[in-house]
Design a protein around this motif. Structure first.
Motif, PDB file in Angstrom:
ATOM      1  N   GLU A 199      19.726  35.247  -4.650  1.00  0.00           N
ATOM      2  CA  GLU A 199      19.743  36.697  -4.890  1.00  0.00           C
ATOM      3  C   GLU A 199      20.589  37.025  -6.118  1.00  0.00           C
ATOM      4  OE1 GLU A 199      21.023  39.038  -1.509  1.00  0.00           O
ATOM      5  OE2 GLU A 199      21.396  40.805  -2.763  1.00  0.00           O
ATOM      6  N   PRO A 253      15.072  24.868  -6.477  1.00  0.00           N
ATOM      7  CA  PRO A 253      15.085  25.936  -7.487  1.00  0.00           C
ATOM      8  C   PRO A 253      16.411  26.686  -7.628  1.00  0.00           C
ATOM      9  CG  PRO A 253      13.109  26.083  -6.106  1.00  0.00           C
ATOM     10  CD  PRO A 253      13.988  25.045  -5.494  1.00  0.00           C
ATOM     11  N   ARG A 281       6.790  18.674  -4.336  1.00  0.00           N
ATOM     12  CA  ARG A 281       7.086  19.648  -3.292  1.00  0.00           C
ATOM     13  C   ARG A 281       6.868  19.012  -1.907  1.00  0.00           C
ATOM     14  NH1 ARG A 281       7.243  25.347  -3.873  1.00  0.00           N
ATOM     15  NH2 ARG A 281       6.697  24.946  -6.048  1.00  0.00           N
TER      16      ARG A 281
ATOM     17  N   ASP B  98       4.317  26.309   0.141  1.00  0.00           N
ATOM     18  CA  ASP B  98       4.183  26.272  -1.308  1.00  0.00           C
ATOM     19  C   ASP B  98       4.158  27.699  -1.833  1.00  0.00           C
ATOM     20  OD1 ASP B  98       3.620  25.917  -3.975  1.00  0.00           O
ATOM     21  OD2 ASP B  98       2.008  24.458  -3.668  1.00  0.00           O
ATOM     22  N   THR B  99       5.261  28.084  -2.442  1.00  0.00           N
ATOM     23  CA  THR B  99       5.341  29.420  -3.028  1.00  0.00           C
ATOM     24  C   THR B  99       5.485  29.317  -4.549  1.00  0.00           C
ATOM     25  OG1 THR B  99       7.718  29.453  -2.584  1.00  0.00           O
ATOM     26  CG2 THR B  99       6.304  30.494  -0.941  1.00  0.00           C
ATOM     27  N   SER B 100       4.865  28.275  -5.077  1.00  0.00           N
ATOM     28  CA  SER B 100       4.843  28.134  -6.541  1.00  0.00           C
ATOM     29  C   SER B 100       3.928  29.203  -7.141  1.00  0.00           C
ATOM     30  CB  SER B 100       4.316  26.750  -6.922  1.00  0.00           C
ATOM     31  OG  SER B 100       2.965  26.625  -6.513  1.00  0.00           O
ATOM     32  N   PHE B 131      12.246  26.106  -0.114  1.00  0.00           N
ATOM     33  CA  PHE B 131      12.132  25.597  -1.491  1.00  0.00           C
ATOM     34  C   PHE B 131      11.643  26.710  -2.422  1.00  0.00           C
ATOM     35  CE2 PHE B 131      10.345  22.633  -4.770  1.00  0.00           C
ATOM     36  CZ  PHE B 131      11.459  21.835  -4.937  1.00  0.00           C
ATOM     37  N   ILE B 132      11.856  27.949  -2.033  1.00  0.00           N
ATOM     38  CA  ILE B 132      11.352  29.087  -2.822  1.00  0.00           C
ATOM     39  C   ILE B 132      12.085  29.219  -4.153  1.00  0.00           C
ATOM     40  CG2 ILE B 132      12.947  30.847  -1.965  1.00  0.00           C
ATOM     41  CD1 ILE B 132      10.550  32.764  -1.730  1.00  0.00           C
ATOM     42  N   ASN B 133      11.357  29.635  -5.153  1.00  0.00           N
ATOM     43  CA  ASN B 133      11.949  30.084  -6.410  1.00  0.00           C
ATOM     44  C   ASN B 133      11.569  31.551  -6.558  1.00  0.00           C
ATOM     45  OD1 ASN B 133      12.602  30.799  -8.986  1.00  0.00           O
ATOM     46  ND2 ASN B 133      12.042  28.807  -9.876  1.00  0.00           N
ATOM     47  N   PRO B 134      12.483  32.450  -6.230  1.00  0.00           N
ATOM     48  CA  PRO B 134      12.126  33.877  -6.232  1.00  0.00           C
ATOM     49  C   PRO B 134      11.565  34.349  -7.573  1.00  0.00           C
ATOM     50  CG  PRO B 134      14.230  33.564  -5.121  1.00  0.00           C
ATOM     51  CD  PRO B 134      13.863  32.234  -5.747  1.00  0.00           C
ATOM     52  N   ASN B 135      12.075  33.786  -8.654  1.00  0.00           N
ATOM     53  CA  ASN B 135      11.582  34.213  -9.967  1.00  0.00           C
ATOM     54  C   ASN B 135      10.132  33.791 -10.194  1.00  0.00           C
ATOM     55  OD1 ASN B 135      14.081  35.388 -10.744  1.00  0.00           O
ATOM     56  ND2 ASN B 135      14.881  33.310 -11.063  1.00  0.00           N
ATOM     57  N   GLU B 136       9.769  32.655  -9.616  1.00  0.00           N
ATOM     58  CA  GLU B 136       8.403  32.171  -9.756  1.00  0.00           C
ATOM     59  C   GLU B 136       7.455  33.022  -8.891  1.00  0.00           C
ATOM     60  OE1 GLU B 136       8.465  27.904  -9.603  1.00  0.00           O
ATOM     61  OE2 GLU B 136       6.268  27.837  -9.451  1.00  0.00           O
ATOM     62  N   ALA B 165      16.840  37.966  -1.260  1.00  0.00           N
ATOM     63  CA  ALA B 165      16.746  37.036  -2.393  1.00  0.00           C
ATOM     64  C   ALA B 165      15.432  37.243  -3.147  1.00  0.00           C
ATOM     65  CB  ALA B 165      16.858  35.587  -1.904  1.00  0.00           C
ATOM     66  N   ALA B 168      15.270  40.870  -4.872  1.00  0.00           N
ATOM     67  CA  ALA B 168      16.112  40.980  -6.069  1.00  0.00           C
ATOM     68  C   ALA B 168      15.383  40.513  -7.329  1.00  0.00           C
ATOM     69  CB  ALA B 168      17.405  40.171  -5.884  1.00  0.00           C
TER      70      ALA B 168
END
Lengths: 297, 297, 297
Positions: A199, A253, A281, B98-100, B131-136, B165, B168
């Motif tokens: 965050e 990440p 992944r 998979d949140t790519s 394994f999340i990348n919030p920006n992605e 997270a 944001a």
């Protein structure tokens, strides 16, 4: 080795060398110097200390072993806030925390003296203190920053609510939370700490990135399963179990920064080489599932 | 049936029809069309999908059964982010998330194709991804939104720290968190998720609003007590147990949106009728207390 | 005795006198008046009520016992939102919560009437209500404030997520969270509630500051150890166990405001004297460690 940005002013190496057990290693000054030189050659330029490591001895052992010219190439993280019961501190009769203005300032200045350096790059509060006064911590941090004695500040082992209480009192951003994260210790994924890092776009440091080594003589079904998975994935990548564990952290990440615990250059080099291992992944989740002991929901 | 606003641009029906088990129902195209027409007549215009429902089959079954003219009257919620081990996905060897960027975009586009529609009204991340990348995720969401392929976004089964997270990293507000809430499953009241919805003025969707049906053959003391209370309150209102369970959710000030699991029009109509049942505050608590197995403190 | 600021408009005494058990004490009006006069002489000017104390009797007993001239010197905290099963409330058939607009307004007005006062200084929602509508509570609070019937608002026993959901609906800041804190009950240190108070610079009130008196006939190993530590520290300061327990709360940087439960002036005076006892940080932790039953990490 690449660098990772803690903020606009500070980048550190992707792996950090911890000197928690420096006193136990019982190295000569020359060996300490060789260790540090070896790290630098690998691109590891950041060293993780605490005032209390080695029963208050490690900072000074480190400081006395290294020439100034070498120390100037390093980035130093250290910690304060724990008071051990120790012959060196005869007035402590119960292990406790002290995040008072006086103690933080005194401890940081003492760390500078012990290490023989001009400034600490990052000073961490070592443990969340149930008796903390965030405004008092803020006052200590601000003074140390204004005097140039400490450049940046962070915490260690703080839960999100504890982090927010301290951050709210500060004029500047904390740069990290050093927490226990490894393929074996997943609790920081579940308690919101890694979520908060994401965050805030803040990188956590990971202590005990190999889970204290318990995987190497796995006793439980869960640990044996995990070990097998690590082995299998390691074989895919021509890597050892500990390299896979580093790669597992490095892949995340959030930009997790492992703190290496070993004092053996061969193992440190193995860790450094793990930076090049790219887990898929699905491999990452295979390790996650083995460690959790159950499928994802 | 009334509509409920998810934000200024999107209102959906107070009850949503889930098609989780569409493949199991083994309906002809004609029966699926009749089901959807029947829902619309009841005022239920929103259908809840996921890419993985029916082992990746439900979206297509739904899409192929309905004429375009009918589909244009519907609001579609679907989900992505889980990768099942399945004959349809031979490269998956462990269930994972998979949140790519690539997977979210591919999955949403695949859902559009499978359902034969122009746009998804709400796309949800199905499960919190360690394994999340919030920006992605934000990048994928923004592209899908800009292209008109997905209008709004939300999550499912996210804890507050996970929600924050991701939020944001986004330029727009997530519109819902689809979580398990029922008179039987109260944990989302205790883990801060419903509190966060109220803090943000966001309506949660409730999956398994009848608790998976376990109440109907109650085995434990707690379940039998709860069943008796539901019966008694149902008698007061001329309603069945499942209607009281829907009414219990609908009464809550957070504006909880139940997702109906049944594929039988008679049961869907019973759910729709429950919208008119107004439980008193004391009835609401009688159910709460029976479910908790203890008085409020 | 010093005062402590709840906000820029309201300061209350560092210790608050609770009248939870006023009905049990079975005091004459004269004795109640003497108790209040005695508190005022000690500098304790704030009294903690709830509508339900004494089965809905305490507010009226208090109000009828005191002359108006005396009441004008006091600051009054009271609570609403719990509905007890009681002969006085024949329509309640299950203990439940009610934080509706109507009930809050009615309850506050009823408290004013029962106590014979013009305004409540602080009105608290007594328990977190799983059926709360924060916007409705906000409407009730705003009306009571605008009418001058209640000056300030707070909550009791709220977890951080519950606090934030209500705060988000309000135009003004809640002034306190009255929670259970004592050397025996440490859970509010672990669930983020005290952290949130520090983040918001808000002082918590502590109910049951002596842990309900269980320490006085300690039965478990943990309680006996804690009792010994309290005794030893008390001896250092010429203080009794209960005085050390008050001092332990008063020492904390969050500005914890203990609510005294006793109705005996001698014990209230002992509490007031505890304000002068200054525990060292190490003494504070000695108590913490004994209560936790383990060293700090």
């Amino acid at each position: 080795m690449e660098q990772i940005k803690l903020n606009n002013e500070l980048s550190i190496s992707r792996l950090v060398q911890g000197v928690w057990r420096l006193a136990d290693w019982d190295y000569s000054k020359k060996l300490v110097e060789e260790l540090v030189e070896g790290c630098l050659e690998l691109g590891i330029d950041t060293f993780d200390h605490a005032d209390i490591y080695g029963d208050y001895a490690c900072e000074e052992l480190f400081g006395k072993a290294l020439p100034s010219s070498l120390k100037q190439k390093l980035k130093i993280v250290t910690k304060c806030g724990i008071k051990l019961v120790s012959d060196k501190r005869p007035d402590h009769y119960v292990k406790h925390y002290d995040t008072s203005f006086e103690h933080i300032v005194w401890s940081a200045e003492n760390s500078l003296k012990a290490m023989g350096i001009e400034a600490i790059d990052v000073l961490l509060i070592h443990r969340p203190d149930p008796f903390i006064n965030p405004n008092e911590v803020a006052r200590a941090f601000s003074q140390l920053k204004a005097q140039g004695k400490v450049k940046h500040f962070g915490v260690s082992n703080f839960l999100p609510s504890q982090f927010k209480a301290l951050q709210a009192a500060l004029d500047f951003k904390l740069v990290t939370n050093q927490i226990e994260i490894s393929a074996i210790a997943l609790h920081e994924f579940d308690n919101g700490s890694i979520d908060l890092c994401q965050e805030l776009n803040m990188h956590p440091m990971a202590w005990s990135p190999l889970g204290g080594g318990s995987i190497f003589n796995a006793q439980t079904h869960r640990m044996m399963t995990l070990k097998n998975v690590l082995h299998k994935i390691g074989d895919n990548h021509g890597a050892t179990i500990d390299q896979v564990m580093y790669a597992w952290l490095l892949a995340h990440p959030a930009g997790i920064i492992p703190v290496i615990g070993s004092g053996k250059l061969a193992r440190i080099k193995a860790a450094a080489d793990a930076v090049e291992i790219k887990l898929s992944r699905q491999e990452w989740f295979e390790i996650w599932v083995a460690s959790k002991g159950q499928s994802v929901p």
